[in-house]
Design a protein around this motif. Structure first.
Motif, PDB file in Angstrom:
ATOM      1  N   SER A 104       0.860  -1.184   0.000  1.00 41.25           N
ATOM      2  CA  SER A 104       0.000   0.000   0.000  1.00 41.25           C
ATOM      3  C   SER A 104       0.892   1.229   0.000  1.00 41.25           C
ATOM      4  CB  SER A 104      -0.937   0.010   1.220  1.00 41.25           C
ATOM      5  OG  SER A 104      -0.189  -0.004   2.420  1.00 41.25           O
ATOM      6  N   VAL A 105       0.341   2.341  -0.453  1.00 40.60           N
ATOM      7  CA  VAL A 105       1.107   3.582  -0.561  1.00 40.60           C
ATOM      8  C   VAL A 105       0.883   4.425   0.684  1.00 40.60           C
ATOM      9  CG1 VAL A 105       1.374   5.731  -1.845  1.00 40.60           C
ATOM     10  CG2 VAL A 105       1.060   3.588  -3.072  1.00 40.60           C
ATOM     11  N   SER A 122      -4.267   4.642  -4.884  1.00 40.26           N
ATOM     12  CA  SER A 122      -5.363   3.661  -4.797  1.00 40.26           C
ATOM     13  C   SER A 122      -4.868   2.274  -4.395  1.00 40.26           C
ATOM     14  CB  SER A 122      -6.085   3.570  -6.153  1.00 40.26           C
ATOM     15  OG  SER A 122      -5.256   2.921  -7.124  1.00 40.26           O
ATOM     16  N   ILE A 123      -3.547   2.085  -4.301  1.00 40.12           N
ATOM     17  CA  ILE A 123      -2.997   0.748  -4.038  1.00 40.12           C
ATOM     18  C   ILE A 123      -3.156   0.369  -2.575  1.00 40.12           C
ATOM     19  CG2 ILE A 123      -0.933  -0.698  -4.109  1.00 40.12           C
ATOM     20  CD1 ILE A 123       0.144   1.114  -6.316  1.00 40.12           C
ATOM     21  N   ASP A 124      -3.866  -0.699  -2.334  1.00 37.73           N
ATOM     22  CA  ASP A 124      -3.995  -1.298  -1.005  1.00 37.73           C
ATOM     23  C   ASP A 124      -4.350  -2.763  -1.219  1.00 37.73           C
ATOM     24  OD1 ASP A 124      -4.285  -1.958   1.620  1.00 37.73           O
ATOM     25  OD2 ASP A 124      -6.162  -0.878   1.915  1.00 37.73           O
ATOM     26  N   ALA A 227      -4.451  -0.249 -13.385  1.00 39.01           N
ATOM     27  CA  ALA A 227      -5.518   0.065 -12.420  1.00 39.01           C
ATOM     28  C   ALA A 227      -5.345  -0.793 -11.171  1.00 39.01           C
ATOM     29  CB  ALA A 227      -6.890  -0.181 -13.052  1.00 39.01           C
ATOM     30  N   PRO A 228      -4.304  -0.547 -10.375  1.00 38.94           N
ATOM     31  CA  PRO A 228      -4.026  -1.401  -9.216  1.00 38.94           C
ATOM     32  C   PRO A 228      -5.096  -1.333  -8.135  1.00 38.94           C
ATOM     33  CG  PRO A 228      -2.632   0.560  -9.179  1.00 38.94           C
ATOM     34  CD  PRO A 228      -3.320   0.547 -10.510  1.00 38.94           C
ATOM     35  N   GLY A 229      -5.893  -0.266  -8.133  1.00 42.12           N
ATOM     36  CA  GLY A 229      -6.935  -0.132  -7.124  1.00 42.12           C
ATOM     37  C   GLY A 229      -8.015  -1.185  -7.223  1.00 42.12           C
ATOM     38  N   CYS A 251       5.377  -0.184  -7.865  1.00 41.89           N
ATOM     39  CA  CYS A 251       4.150   0.611  -7.891  1.00 41.89           C
ATOM     40  C   CYS A 251       3.997   1.412  -6.605  1.00 41.89           C
ATOM     41  CB  CYS A 251       2.944  -0.307  -8.076  1.00 41.89           C
ATOM     42  SG  CYS A 251       2.913  -1.187  -9.662  1.00 41.89           S
ATOM     43  N   VAL A 252       4.427   0.850  -5.491  1.00 46.25           N
ATOM     44  CA  VAL A 252       4.326   1.526  -4.200  1.00 46.25           C
ATOM     45  C   VAL A 252       5.361   2.639  -4.086  1.00 46.25           C
ATOM     46  CG1 VAL A 252       4.682   1.201  -1.723  1.00 46.25           C
ATOM     47  CG2 VAL A 252       3.260  -0.395  -2.996  1.00 46.25           C
TER      48      VAL A 252
END
Length: 352
Positions: A104-105, A122-124, A227-229, A251-252
Motif C-alpha cells: 500500500s502507498v 489507490s494501491i492497497d 488500475a491497481p486499485g 508501484c508503491v
C-alpha cells in the motif's frame, strides 16, 4: 515468547538491528531473543549457508525474523552452498507455504511511485504467494542433447493438496479485508495452472462471501500498473508471485517499504509460527554505509507481532509509528532523502 533472528548478509544485520530495537521497546512480556547464522555469513563461519544449529534454533522458536542473504563473492559456489539456499531451505524445513506480501502507498509518498500519483494512492492490496511448490522446488538440470547442445530444464508442478491449502489462506485473508480475491495463473497454456484454477473454483464454494475472479499472469501484470486499485487480495503460485510482488514494490515506490510473512500450519502457544522478512535483498553495494532503509524490516516485525504473537494492538502501534515517521518527512536514500538507518530507527522508536 521465543524469537529467532537471522540477520544474514549485506544490509540484513543493519535493518534487523532496528527491528529488534522496536520489538524490545514494545510490551511483549517474557520475550526471549536469540540470533543465528544464515547465508554467506554462515558459509564463511560454518561451511554451509544453513547450518543444522540454525535449523534447530528456528524449530525451537515461536517466530523467525530474517534479514537478507546474498553475496556476489559466493555466486560461483555450487548451488547447494549459495547464500540463497538458506531462505529456501528454511521455508522447506519449517513447512512454510503461504507468503503474505501487503502493498500500500503511504500518504505523501505517491510521487515516488512509478505510476501517476492519483493511481498510486489507490494501491492497497495483499499478494498471497504459494511458497512450497512450482519450479523453485521441482526437479531441474542442465543436460547435453544428442546434437551436443546444452539444454536447461525445470519441472513446474503443483499437487491438488498444495493448491487447496494456499486457496484457504487466500480466501480467509480476503474475508478479513474487502472480500475480493483474484487468482492469477496461465491456464490457457499450462496444465499446472489448469489444475490451479479448477481447485480455486472448488474451494470458492466454501467462501460464499468472497467474490473470486481469475486473470492470466500477463494480464495481471498489466492491470497492476494500469488500475491497481481494483485488487484486494491476489493469490498465485511461487514463480508468478515472486515476480508480481516485486512489481508491486515499484508501484508503491520503494522495495524498502514492503514487509512479508511466510506462514505454515504449525500453531504455537502464542499464534501461528512464521518467518518474517523485508522483501528487499542484501544490497551489498550499500552494506556498512548506514544508508539502508529499515522500515520494511520494522514492518515485518509488526506482522510477526500480529500473526505469531497475536498482539494486534502492538502491531498497529508499530505501523502507526512507521506512518508517523514518514509523515514527518524522514526519508532514506531509497526515498530520495538523506536519513540513515539509525536515524530512521530512532524516529520510529521516538514515536513508540
Amino acid at each position: 515468547m521465543k524469537l529467532a533472528i537471522f540477520p544474514g548478509d549485506g544490509v540484513g544485520p543493519e535493518v534487523t538491528a532496528q527491528a529488534r530495537r522496536v520489538l524490545e521497546r514494545i510490551d511483549l512480556p517474557g520475550l526471549t531473543i536469540f540470533e543465528g547464522d544464515v547465508g554467506a555469513a554462515a558459509f564463511r563461519r560454518q561451511g554451509h549457508p544453513l547450518p543444522a544449529e540454525t535449523i534447530a534454533m528456528a524449530q525451537a522458536a515461536d517466530a523467525v525474523l530474517f534479514g537478507a542473504v546474498g553475496d556476489p563473492e559466493c555466486d560461483r559456489l555450487e548451488r547447494s552452498l549459495r547464500p540463497e539456499q538458506a531462505i529456501l531451505g528454511l521455508r522447506q524445513e519449517l513447512g512454510l507455504f503461504a507468503n503474505l506480501r501487503p502493498a500500500s502507498v503511504f500518504a505523501g509518498l505517491e510521487d515516488l511511485s512509478a505510476l501517476r500519483p492519483e493511481i498510486a494512492r489507490s494501491i492497497d492490496l495483499l499478494i498471497v504467494r504459494e511458497l512450497g511448490g512450482d519450479v523453485y522446488f521441482g526437479a531441474k538440470g542442465i543436460d547435453k542433447r544428442a546434437d551436443g547442445e546444452r539444454e536447461g530444464w525445470d519441472r513446474m508442478a503443483y499437487s491438488e493438496h498444495e493448491v487447496r491449502r494456499i486457496a484457504h489462506v487466500a480466501f480467509r485473508a480476503a474475508s478479513g479485508r474487502n472480500r475480493r480475491l483474484t487468482s492469477v495463473d496461465k491456464a490457457n497454456v499450462l496444465e499446472t495452472s489448469q489444475l490451479w484454477r479448477e481447485v480455486m473454483i472448488e474451494v470458492a464454494g466454501e467462501y460464499p462471501d468472497v467474490a473470486l475472479d481469475h486473470l492470466y499472469v500477463d494480464n495481471a501484470a498489466m492491470q497492476l500498473v494500469r488500475a491497481p486499485g481494483q485488487f484486494d487480495v491476489i493469490v498465485t503460485g511461487n514463480l508468478f508471485g515472486d515476480i508480481l510482488s516485486d512489481q508491486a514494490s515499484a508501484c508503491v515506490g520503494s522495495i524498502g517499504l514492503l514487509p512479508s510473512a511466510a506462514l505454515g500450519e504449525r500453531q504455537t502457544a502464542h499464534g501461528t509460527f512464521g518467518l518474517y522478512e523485508p522483501i528487499h535483498g542484501s544490497a551489498p553495494d550499500i552494506a556498512g554505509t548506514g544508508k539502508a532503509n529499515p522500515l520494511a524490516a520494522i514492518l515485518s516485525a509488526a506482522m510477526l507481532v500480529r500473526h505469531s504473537f497475536s498482539r494486534e494492538s502492538e502491531a498497529a502501534r508499530i505501523e502507526r509509528a512507521v506512518a508517523g515517521t514518514l509523515a514527518a518527512g524522514l526519508r532514506g536514500a531509497d526515498l530520495g532523502g538523506h536519513d540513515g538507518t539509525q536515524a530512521v530507527g530512532d524516529a520510529v522508536l521516538a514515536r513508540l
